[in-house]
Design a protein around this motif. Structure first.
Motif: not given
Ligand code: FMN
Length: 217
Positions: A30-45
Protein backbone atom coordinates in the motif's frame (compact mmCIF):
# COMPACT_ATOMS: atom_id res chain seq x y z
CA UNK A 1 11.86 -6.16 -11.85
CA UNK A 2 12.27 -4.14 -15.02
CA UNK A 3 9.24 -1.86 -15.52
CA UNK A 4 8.45 -2.74 -19.14
CA UNK A 5 8.56 -6.43 -18.32
CA UNK A 6 6.31 -5.91 -15.30
CA UNK A 7 3.78 -3.93 -17.36
CA UNK A 8 3.67 -6.62 -20.02
CA UNK A 9 3.45 -9.63 -17.75
CA UNK A 10 1.33 -8.83 -14.71
CA UNK A 11 -1.44 -11.33 -15.40
CA UNK A 12 -4.37 -11.86 -13.08
CA UNK A 13 -3.64 -14.36 -10.31
CA UNK A 14 -6.59 -16.18 -8.76
CA UNK A 15 -4.77 -19.11 -7.14
CA UNK A 16 -2.61 -18.66 -4.06
CA UNK A 17 -0.33 -20.87 -2.00
CA UNK A 18 -1.04 -21.33 1.70
CA UNK A 19 1.81 -18.94 2.53
CA UNK A 20 0.63 -16.17 4.81
CA UNK A 21 1.32 -12.59 3.82
CA UNK A 22 2.45 -10.44 6.72
CA UNK A 23 0.86 -7.13 7.61
CA UNK A 24 4.29 -5.60 6.99
CA UNK A 25 4.17 -6.77 3.38
CA UNK A 26 0.60 -5.55 2.89
CA UNK A 27 1.60 -2.21 4.37
CA UNK A 28 4.63 -2.05 2.05
CA UNK A 29 2.42 -2.76 -0.98
CA UNK A 30 0.00 0.00 0.00
CA UNK A 31 2.93 2.30 0.70
CA UNK A 32 4.12 1.82 -2.89
CA UNK A 33 0.62 2.07 -4.37
CA UNK A 34 -0.16 5.39 -2.68
CA UNK A 35 2.01 7.11 -5.29
CA UNK A 36 -0.68 6.46 -7.90
CA UNK A 37 -2.08 9.52 -9.69
CA UNK A 38 -5.55 10.94 -9.06
CA UNK A 39 -7.42 14.00 -10.32
CA UNK A 40 -6.18 17.06 -8.45
CA UNK A 41 -4.04 14.69 -6.37
CA UNK A 42 -7.08 14.21 -4.13
CA UNK A 43 -6.13 10.58 -3.39
CA UNK A 44 -9.72 9.44 -2.84
CA UNK A 45 -8.84 5.83 -2.02
CA UNK A 46 -9.74 4.11 1.22
CA UNK A 47 -8.76 0.50 1.87
CA UNK A 48 -10.21 -2.01 4.32
CA UNK A 49 -7.80 -4.90 4.89
CA UNK A 50 -10.44 -7.52 5.55
CA UNK A 51 -9.26 -10.16 8.00
CA UNK A 52 -12.43 -11.06 9.92
CA UNK A 53 -13.68 -14.41 8.56
CA UNK A 54 -17.28 -13.39 9.17
CA UNK A 55 -16.91 -10.20 7.13
CA UNK A 56 -15.17 -12.14 4.37
CA UNK A 57 -17.93 -14.75 4.36
CA UNK A 58 -20.57 -12.05 4.01
CA UNK A 59 -18.64 -10.47 1.15
CA UNK A 60 -18.51 -13.85 -0.57
CA UNK A 61 -22.24 -14.39 -0.04
CA UNK A 62 -22.90 -11.03 -1.69
CA UNK A 63 -20.50 -11.66 -4.58
CA UNK A 64 -21.78 -15.16 -5.40
CA UNK A 65 -25.14 -14.23 -6.99
CA UNK A 66 -23.40 -11.56 -9.07
CA UNK A 67 -20.91 -14.16 -10.30
CA UNK A 68 -23.80 -16.50 -11.19
CA UNK A 69 -25.50 -13.66 -13.06
CA UNK A 70 -22.26 -12.99 -14.95
CA UNK A 71 -21.84 -16.65 -15.81
CA UNK A 72 -25.48 -16.88 -16.90
CA UNK A 73 -24.95 -14.03 -19.32
CA UNK A 74 -21.71 -15.56 -20.61
CA UNK A 75 -23.40 -18.94 -21.09
CA UNK A 76 -26.10 -17.20 -23.13
CA UNK A 77 -23.43 -15.48 -25.24
CA UNK A 78 -24.26 -12.06 -23.80
CA UNK A 79 -21.95 -9.32 -22.56
CA UNK A 80 -22.84 -9.08 -18.86
CA UNK A 81 -23.46 -5.65 -17.32
CA UNK A 82 -22.60 -3.80 -20.54
CA UNK A 83 -24.04 -0.32 -21.14
CA UNK A 84 -27.40 -0.49 -22.87
CA UNK A 85 -27.68 -4.27 -22.60
CA UNK A 86 -30.04 -6.13 -20.30
CA UNK A 87 -28.82 -9.53 -19.18
CA UNK A 88 -32.01 -11.46 -19.83
CA UNK A 89 -30.43 -14.82 -19.02
CA UNK A 90 -30.86 -17.20 -16.12
CA UNK A 91 -28.00 -17.25 -13.60
CA UNK A 92 -25.69 -20.24 -13.86
CA UNK A 93 -24.13 -21.65 -10.71
CA UNK A 94 -20.44 -22.12 -11.45
CA UNK A 95 -17.93 -22.54 -8.62
CA UNK A 96 -15.51 -19.65 -8.12
CA UNK A 97 -12.51 -20.37 -5.91
CA UNK A 98 -11.98 -16.75 -4.93
CA UNK A 99 -15.51 -16.54 -3.61
CA UNK A 100 -16.00 -20.07 -2.35
CA UNK A 101 -12.61 -20.19 -0.59
CA UNK A 102 -12.41 -16.55 0.45
CA UNK A 103 -11.36 -17.57 3.95
CA UNK A 104 -8.15 -19.04 2.50
CA UNK A 105 -7.17 -16.04 0.38
CA UNK A 106 -4.09 -14.52 2.05
CA UNK A 107 -5.10 -10.88 1.56
CA UNK A 108 -8.52 -9.39 0.83
CA UNK A 109 -8.65 -5.64 0.29
CA UNK A 110 -11.92 -3.78 -0.09
CA UNK A 111 -11.24 -0.52 -1.92
CA UNK A 112 -13.55 2.45 -1.69
CA UNK A 113 -13.46 5.88 -3.25
CA UNK A 114 -14.48 9.09 -1.53
CA UNK A 115 -16.84 10.59 -4.09
CA UNK A 116 -16.49 14.06 -2.56
CA UNK A 117 -12.85 14.00 -3.68
CA UNK A 118 -13.43 12.91 -7.28
CA UNK A 119 -14.02 15.24 -10.19
CA UNK A 120 -16.51 13.42 -12.39
CA UNK A 121 -15.77 15.45 -15.50
CA UNK A 122 -18.31 13.61 -17.65
CA UNK A 123 -21.05 13.54 -15.02
CA UNK A 124 -24.48 14.71 -16.19
CA UNK A 125 -23.18 15.92 -19.54
CA UNK A 126 -24.17 13.02 -21.75
CA UNK A 127 -26.78 10.28 -21.85
CA UNK A 128 -24.21 7.65 -21.08
CA UNK A 129 -23.00 6.66 -17.61
CA UNK A 130 -20.05 8.71 -16.34
CA UNK A 131 -16.71 6.87 -16.42
CA UNK A 132 -14.03 9.51 -15.86
CA UNK A 133 -14.40 9.43 -12.08
CA UNK A 134 -13.00 5.93 -12.09
CA UNK A 135 -9.73 7.31 -13.40
CA UNK A 136 -9.01 8.74 -9.95
CA UNK A 137 -9.22 5.35 -8.27
CA UNK A 138 -8.36 2.49 -10.65
CA UNK A 139 -4.77 3.58 -11.27
CA UNK A 140 -4.35 3.08 -7.50
CA UNK A 141 -5.86 -0.40 -7.74
CA UNK A 142 -3.51 -1.27 -10.60
CA UNK A 143 -0.58 0.11 -8.61
CA UNK A 144 -1.54 -2.22 -5.75
CA UNK A 145 -1.36 -5.14 -8.18
CA UNK A 146 1.98 -3.99 -9.62
CA UNK A 147 3.40 -3.31 -6.15
CA UNK A 148 2.21 -6.73 -5.03
CA UNK A 149 4.18 -8.27 -7.88
CA UNK A 150 7.28 -6.37 -6.79
CA UNK A 151 6.85 -7.91 -3.35
CA UNK A 152 6.62 -11.44 -4.73
CA UNK A 153 2.83 -11.56 -4.69
CA UNK A 154 0.17 -11.81 -7.35
CA UNK A 155 -3.45 -10.84 -7.37
CA UNK A 156 -6.59 -9.84 -9.15
CA UNK A 157 -8.99 -6.96 -9.12
CA UNK A 158 -12.66 -7.85 -8.91
CA UNK A 159 -15.74 -5.70 -9.02
CA UNK A 160 -18.52 -8.18 -8.15
CA UNK A 161 -19.16 -6.49 -4.82
CA UNK A 162 -19.99 -3.13 -6.35
CA UNK A 163 -23.29 -4.59 -7.55
CA UNK A 164 -24.15 -5.42 -3.96
CA UNK A 165 -22.83 -2.17 -2.51
CA UNK A 166 -26.02 -1.37 -0.62
CA UNK A 167 -25.76 -4.66 1.30
CA UNK A 168 -21.97 -4.60 1.64
CA UNK A 169 -21.88 -1.02 2.95
CA UNK A 170 -23.03 -1.73 6.53
CA UNK A 171 -20.90 -4.88 6.75
CA UNK A 172 -17.77 -2.97 5.74
CA UNK A 173 -18.65 0.29 7.46
CA UNK A 174 -18.57 2.11 4.13
CA UNK A 175 -18.89 5.82 4.89
CA UNK A 176 -21.56 7.96 3.25
CA UNK A 177 -20.57 9.44 -0.10
CA UNK A 178 -18.13 6.61 -0.74
CA UNK A 179 -18.34 4.03 -3.51
CA UNK A 180 -17.16 0.47 -3.21
CA UNK A 181 -14.98 0.22 -6.29
CA UNK A 182 -13.05 -3.04 -6.06
CA UNK A 183 -12.09 -6.04 -4.03
CA UNK A 184 -8.45 -7.00 -4.50
CA UNK A 185 -7.27 -10.52 -3.72
CA UNK A 186 -3.54 -10.99 -3.13
CA UNK A 187 -1.19 -13.78 -2.17
CA UNK A 188 1.78 -15.81 -3.27
CA UNK A 189 0.75 -17.12 -6.71
CA UNK A 190 0.52 -20.82 -7.38
CA UNK A 191 1.22 -19.70 -10.95
CA UNK A 192 2.01 -16.27 -12.37
CA UNK A 193 0.70 -15.97 -15.90
CA UNK A 194 3.17 -13.81 -17.81
CA UNK A 195 2.02 -14.59 -21.38
CA UNK A 196 -0.90 -12.21 -21.73
CA UNK A 197 -3.34 -12.09 -24.60
CA UNK A 198 -3.85 -8.44 -25.54
CA UNK A 199 -4.88 -6.83 -28.81
CA UNK A 200 -2.15 -5.23 -30.94
CA UNK A 201 -1.70 -1.44 -31.06
CA UNK A 202 -3.01 -1.14 -34.61
CA UNK A 203 -6.32 -2.63 -33.51
CA UNK A 204 -7.07 0.26 -31.14
CA UNK A 205 -4.89 3.25 -32.12
CA UNK A 206 -5.76 5.44 -35.10
CA UNK A 207 -4.43 8.68 -36.55
CA UNK A 208 -6.18 12.01 -35.85
CA UNK A 209 -9.66 10.56 -35.37
CA UNK A 210 -11.10 7.38 -33.96
CA UNK A 211 -12.28 6.56 -37.46
CA UNK A 212 -8.86 7.41 -38.90
CA UNK A 213 -6.35 4.98 -40.35
CA UNK A 214 -4.60 2.58 -38.03
CA UNK A 215 -1.64 4.16 -36.23
CA UNK A 216 1.56 2.28 -36.88
CA UNK A 217 5.22 3.15 -36.36
C1 FMN B 1 -12.20 -3.44 -13.63
C2 FMN B 1 -11.86 -4.90 -13.56
C3 FMN B 1 -12.78 -5.78 -13.03
C4 FMN B 1 -12.49 -7.13 -12.93
N1 FMN B 1 -13.40 -7.95 -12.34
C5 FMN B 1 -13.08 -9.25 -12.15
C6 FMN B 1 -13.95 -10.08 -11.44
O1 FMN B 1 -15.00 -9.64 -10.96
N2 FMN B 1 -13.58 -11.37 -11.27
C7 FMN B 1 -12.41 -11.86 -11.76
O2 FMN B 1 -12.11 -13.04 -11.56
N3 FMN B 1 -11.56 -11.08 -12.45
C8 FMN B 1 -11.87 -9.80 -12.64
N4 FMN B 1 -10.98 -8.97 -13.29
C9 FMN B 1 -9.72 -9.50 -13.85
C10 FMN B 1 -9.83 -9.64 -15.36
O3 FMN B 1 -10.66 -10.75 -15.66
C11 FMN B 1 -8.43 -9.80 -15.94
O4 FMN B 1 -7.71 -8.61 -15.69
C12 FMN B 1 -8.49 -10.02 -17.45
O5 FMN B 1 -9.28 -11.13 -17.79
C13 FMN B 1 -7.10 -10.22 -18.01
O6 FMN B 1 -6.57 -11.42 -17.47
P1 FMN B 1 -5.03 -11.76 -17.61
O7 FMN B 1 -4.29 -10.63 -16.96
O8 FMN B 1 -4.83 -13.06 -16.87
O9 FMN B 1 -4.71 -11.86 -19.05
C14 FMN B 1 -11.26 -7.63 -13.41
C15 FMN B 1 -10.32 -6.73 -13.94
C16 FMN B 1 -10.60 -5.38 -13.99
C17 FMN B 1 -9.55 -4.44 -14.52
Amino acid sequence: MELTYALRSNGAVRGFTADAVSDATVAAVLDDARFAPSGGNRQPWRVAVVKDPAVRATMADLMRPVWYEYMGASAAGKRAFAFGKSIDAAPVEVPNALIDDISAVPVVLAVAADLREIAIMDGNVTNRPPVVGGASIYPFCWSVLLAARAHGLGGVMTTFLSRAEAHAAPVLGLPADHALVATLFLGVPTHQNTKLRRNPVESFATVDRFDGPAFTA
